[in-house]
Scaffold this motif. Structure first.
Motif, PDB file in Angstrom:
ATOM      1  N   ASP A  50       2.062  -3.806   1.537  1.00 43.34           N
ATOM      2  CA  ASP A  50       1.626  -4.410   0.272  1.00 43.34           C
ATOM      3  C   ASP A  50       1.128  -3.348  -0.718  1.00 43.34           C
ATOM      4  O   ASP A  50       0.644  -3.683  -1.792  1.00 43.34           O
ATOM      5  N   ARG A  70       0.757   1.020   3.313  1.00 42.01           N
ATOM      6  CA  ARG A  70       0.923  -0.344   3.831  1.00 42.01           C
ATOM      7  C   ARG A  70       2.018  -1.051   3.040  1.00 42.01           C
ATOM      8  O   ARG A  70       2.310  -0.686   1.901  1.00 42.01           O
ATOM      9  N   GLN A  91       1.101  -6.605   5.584  1.00 36.91           N
ATOM     10  CA  GLN A  91      -0.072  -5.744   5.688  1.00 36.91           C
ATOM     11  C   GLN A  91       0.163  -4.574   6.654  1.00 36.91           C
ATOM     12  O   GLN A  91      -0.690  -3.710   6.789  1.00 36.91           O
TER      13      GLN A  91
END
Length: 109
Positions: free
Chosen positions: A80, A78, A45
């Motif tokens: 992800d 980020r 994250q």
């Protein structure tokens, strides 16, 4: 402008900053700006500052040492891929490469 930066910049003169209009598409190597720490503790994250991301070159600026720096807009995402944040900054010339897979934005003025 890249060929004017490498390998030998042109002679310095007062007011040597060069606007790039329209902005030119470039790749930004974030790992050159944010080197990885020796000990890596993954966080999916977290912000991916090891990526190479697209950006737009808006100017070349000369420093007091005579080096060129690039004024660039780019986005950091980020790990992800869930979101990103737009950045605008002055980057070392070796962190920026021409991006040939995209056309420069057309002049809108």
């Amino acid at each position: 402008m890249f060929d004017n930066v490498y390998p030998e910049p042109p002679p310095w003169k007062r007011g040597d900053d060069r606007k790039v209009h329209p902005p030119r598409p470039v790749w930004v190597d974030l790992a050159r700006l944010y080197p990885a720490p020796e000990e890596i503790r993954p966080n999916r994250q977290g912000w991916d500052v090891q990526d190479v991301v697209p950006g737009e070159l808006t100017a070349w600026l000369r420093t007091t040492t005579g080096a060129w720096i690039a004024e660039v807009q780019y986005r950091i995402r980020r790990g992800d891929g869930s979101e990103g944040v737009r950045q605008h900054g002055w980057l070392p010339a070796d962190a920026v490469e021409p991006r040939n897979d995209a056309l420069a934005r057309k002049d809108q003025h």
